[in-house]
Design an enzyme around this catalytic site. Structure first.
Site, PDB file in Angstrom:
ATOM      1  N   TYR A  47       0.833  -1.202   0.000  1.00 21.28           N
ATOM      2  CA  TYR A  47       0.000   0.000   0.000  1.00 21.28           C
ATOM      3  C   TYR A  47       0.869   1.254   0.000  1.00 21.28           C
ATOM      4  CZ  TYR A  47      -3.560  -3.358   1.583  1.00 21.28           C
ATOM      5  OH  TYR A  47      -4.398  -4.437   1.726  1.00 21.28           O
ATOM      6  N   HIS A 128       0.205 -11.995   1.453  1.00 17.58           N
ATOM      7  CA  HIS A 128      -0.526 -11.101   0.555  1.00 17.58           C
ATOM      8  C   HIS A 128      -0.501 -11.632  -0.878  1.00 17.58           C
ATOM      9  CE1 HIS A 128      -1.395  -6.514  -0.170  1.00 17.58           C
ATOM     10  NE2 HIS A 128      -2.448  -7.287  -0.398  1.00 17.58           N
TER      11      HIS A 128
END
Length: 304
Positions: A47, A128
């Site tokens: 992110y 992830h």
């Protein structure tokens, strides 16, 4: 204080997903969530190329009694030539990502994340997006996460994915205790409902549902026709607009129903919200606390 014990603030929005967010606006957004009572935060190196972790760490530095989850699978490195807008993150530091699902990569990822966060531990580590790297993840990252949990370095481990089948494989084949599923348990897309949620409930695995607005279309299907980070197909736009009209009959914003939808399933432990600014955080909290009539839920179920 609002009833937000089952709400997690996600870290993509204030790290510049879809549009740049200033440091001041990011801090105000996190503060608004904190002031509303939210004490659980999810972030990731991905992110904003690390800016999400850095911004969250700066906010938490003078606070206590919170939980933090972050992710492994992508290592960051300085890259002066990195263009803006990679993976739809804008205003990010000049860094690029390298996917690494090895045991050594997991250790390096956690070490780097702790440095960016300014913390000595996190509560939950999620692998992830291992979709294209499942063999490497099962051989390397997963055993390392189990060792970290056994050693008390983290309290929980799991996967964070968009694909139900990938999530199911890790639920069935590994000793994880958390699953974050994004975009697959929403008013528009209930693919997690048939197998994943019941399987997790049976195994005692906590489910965090993210992407409940399907990257924008359920916030405002008349102006934000984006589904799964891409322009939405016509039939999806029409379904969302039908739901919007149903909600309007009860004077309820569609986004209120969309945000509250996962909370109705007892298999869901928490909902991850994507508010990136103070205005978005305050609106999200208001929507979460807007009473939705049971008749509307029945109407929405019939329309899906």
């Amino acid at each position: 204080m609002n009833d937000v014990a089952d709400i997690v603030l996600g870290g993509a929005g204030y790290a510049g997903l879809f549009r740049a967010v200033s440091e001041e606006d990011a801090q105000a957004g996190i503060a608004a969530a904190w002031d509303a009572g939210i004490r659980a935060f999810d972030t990731a190196p991905h992110y904003g190329a690390g800016s999400s972790e850095e911004r969250l760490g700066r906010f938490l530095r003078s606070r206590s009694e919170y939980t933090v989850s972050t992710k492994v699978g992508r290592l960051l490195y300085d890259d002066p030539s990195a263009p803006d807008g990679v993976h739809d993150f804008y205003g990010a530091p000049k860094r690029s990502r390298r996917q690494d699902y090895s045991a050594a990569g997991v250790r390096q990822s956690l070490e780097d994340s702790l440095a960016r966060l300014g913390l000595d531990r996190v509560d939950l580590l999620l692998i992830h997006d291992p979709d294209e790297h499942q063999a490497e993840t099962l051989a390397g990252a997963m055993p390392e996460l189990v060792r970290m949990r056994d050693a008390g370095l983290v309290s929980g481990i799991g996967v964070g994915v968009n694909d139900v089948d990938v999530a199911l494989r890790f639920v069935r084949e590994t000793p994880i205790d958390h699953v974050m599923i994004a975009g697959r348990y929403t008013l528009l897309d209930r693919r997690a409902e048939a197998e994943l949620l019941p399987e997790c409930a049976h195994r005692g695995i906590r489910v965090l549902v993210a992407g409940v607005l399907n990257s924008g279309i359920l916030a405002d299907p008349l102006r934000r026709a984006t589904f799964d980070y891409r322009p939405a197909q016509r039939h999806i736009i029409e379904r969302a607009q039908t739901m919007d009209r149903l909600c309007a009959k009860y004077d309820i914003p569609l986004r209120a129903a969309a945000l509250q939808f996962p909370r109705r399933n007892p298999a869901v432990s928490a909902t991850v919200i994507g508010a990136g600014t103070k205005a978005e955080a305050e609106d999200t909290i208001a929507m979460l606390n807007t009473p939705v009539p049971e008749d509307l839920w029945h109407d929405l179920a019939r329309s899906s």
